[in-house]
Design an enzyme around this catalytic site. Structure first.
Site, PDB file in Angstrom:
ATOM      1  N   ASN A   9      -9.494  65.152  19.081  1.00 25.56           N
ATOM      2  CA  ASN A   9      -8.476  64.559  19.229  1.00 25.56           C
ATOM      3  C   ASN A   9      -9.293  63.085  19.476  1.00 25.56           C
ATOM      4  OD1 ASN A   9      -6.505  62.851  20.133  1.00 25.56           O
ATOM      5  ND2 ASN A   9      -6.084  64.250  22.114  1.00 25.56           N
ATOM      6  N   LYS A  11      -7.700  60.287  19.607  1.00 25.53           N
ATOM      7  CA  LYS A  11      -6.724  59.362  20.634  1.00 25.53           C
ATOM      8  C   LYS A  11      -6.850  58.143  19.984  1.00 25.53           C
ATOM      9  CE  LYS A  11      -8.005  62.130  24.777  1.00 25.53           C
ATOM     10  NZ  LYS A  11      -8.046  62.244  25.941  1.00 25.53           N
ATOM     11  N   HIS A 100       0.896  66.846  24.438  1.00 20.01           N
ATOM     12  CA  HIS A 100      -0.246  66.377  25.205  1.00 20.01           C
ATOM     13  C   HIS A 100       0.016  65.937  26.278  1.00 20.01           C
ATOM     14  CE1 HIS A 100      -4.324  64.277  26.138  1.00 20.01           C
ATOM     15  NE2 HIS A 100      -4.733  65.139  25.110  1.00 20.01           N
ATOM     16  N   GLU A 102      -1.018  63.460  27.649  1.00 17.58           N
ATOM     17  CA  GLU A 102      -0.820  61.932  27.676  1.00 17.58           C
ATOM     18  C   GLU A 102       0.478  61.415  27.305  1.00 17.58           C
ATOM     19  OE1 GLU A 102      -4.610  61.248  25.603  1.00 17.58           O
ATOM     20  OE2 GLU A 102      -5.569  61.603  27.493  1.00 17.58           O
ATOM     21  N   GLU A 170      -4.867  72.762  28.856  1.00 18.40           N
ATOM     22  CA  GLU A 170      -5.449  71.474  29.103  1.00 18.40           C
ATOM     23  C   GLU A 170      -5.092  71.260  30.595  1.00 18.40           C
ATOM     24  OE1 GLU A 170      -6.829  69.178  25.313  1.00 18.40           O
ATOM     25  OE2 GLU A 170      -4.878  68.567  25.920  1.00 18.40           O
ATOM     26  N   GLY A 176     -10.689  63.997  30.374  1.00 14.65           N
ATOM     27  CA  GLY A 176     -11.441  62.680  30.317  1.00 14.65           C
ATOM     28  C   GLY A 176     -12.184  62.634  31.694  1.00 14.65           C
ATOM     29  N   SER A 216     -12.714  67.702  29.233  1.00  8.72           N
ATOM     30  CA  SER A 216     -14.195  67.702  29.415  1.00  8.72           C
ATOM     31  C   SER A 216     -15.065  68.735  28.676  1.00  8.72           C
ATOM     32  CB  SER A 216     -14.467  67.303  30.821  1.00  8.72           C
ATOM     33  OG  SER A 216     -13.738  66.188  31.337  1.00  8.72           O
TER      34      SER A 216
END
Ligand code: PEP
Length: 252
Positions: A9, A11, A100, A102, A170, A176, A216
């Protein structure tokens, strides 16, 4: 046996030149067909990256990071700044990341909207990579299973066939942050997800569905994650932006 799937990904990173250069480096990574590799560039880079991979590495598939659906599932219309399902398809995407964290947490996407997108994506023949995962506060309150299974149930409402669905677990606190779930901890959740799928879709669907871990993932933790019985691959953010690191992850 489930074929391992390693997905990148990218991003909102990389300009066109950088994306093409990374794709060119990754095109040399050969897995002899033993693993699936998906790359999700930004919308602006997707068509050129897909074109490049079609020539140099047809074994690597392109995924979109999202698309927009208008009211009544409209696939075109007056939605300034948005990108539709037919657009990502015509730009070379054969899969799409949906739900996702985000998108959920920054852009306010809820399970009902994600569910509509999952249904439209698979109806159009795309693979939906459906992301689920709990927040840190939810993990600390020990409600992670309820949260993740509720996301799953609502996002898959009225989805009868999971052939073109991949699930990505996730945990949001691991994305991250450099903090990864322990391999056993991740496997426990993957097992809960697989059991849930078995309950609603039957044994063969639960045996066949691929469940990726994301959060991560790095060259030094991928192997231990992939050794777990219920982890079938990884969705990789940060480390996928570096060709050397991503190659090591693919070739764990
Ligand atoms: C992601 O955004 O899906 C992700 C897993 O990111 P990272 O690998 O950087 O934690």
């Amino acid at each position: 046996m489930r074929k391992p799937l390693i997905a990148a990904n990218w991003k909102m990173f990389l300009n066109l030149k950088e994306a093409l250069s990374l794709a060119a480096s990754l095109s040399k990574v050969n897995t002899d067909g033993e693993k699936d590799i998906f790359i999700a560039p930004s919308f602006t880079n997707m068509a050129v990256v897909a074109e490049e991979l079609k020539k140099s590495a047809p074994h690597i598939s392109v995924a979109a990071q999202n698309f927009y659906l208008g009211a009544d599932d409209a696939s075109s219309g007056a939605y300034t700044g948005e990108v539709s399902l037919p657009m990502i398809k015509s730009a070379g995407a054969t899969a799409v990341i949906l739900g996702h964290s985000e998108r959920r947490n920054i852009f306010g996407e809820d399970d009902a909207f994600i569910n509509r997108k999952v249904k439209c994506a698979i109806a159009e023949g795309l693979t939906a990579i459906l992301c689920v995962g709990e927040l840190l506060a939810e993990r600390e309150a020990s409600v992670q299973n309820e949260v993740v299974l509720a996301q799953l149930g609502k996002s898959l409402a009225q989805v009868a066939d999971l052939t073109n669905v991949v699930i990505a677990y996730e945990p949001v606190w691991a994305i991250g942050t450099g903090k990864t779930a322990t391999p056993a901890g991740a496997d426990e959740m993957h097992n809960a997800i697989r059991t849930f799928i078995g309950r609603y879709y039957g044994k063969s669907a639960s045996n066949e569905i691929r469940i990726l871990y994301g959060g991560s993932v790095k060259p030094d933790n991928i192997k231990a994650l992939m050794q777990q019985g219920n982890i079938d691959g990884a969705l990789v953010g940060g480390a996928s932006l570096n060709a050397e690191q991503f190659e090591k992850i693919i070739n764990y």
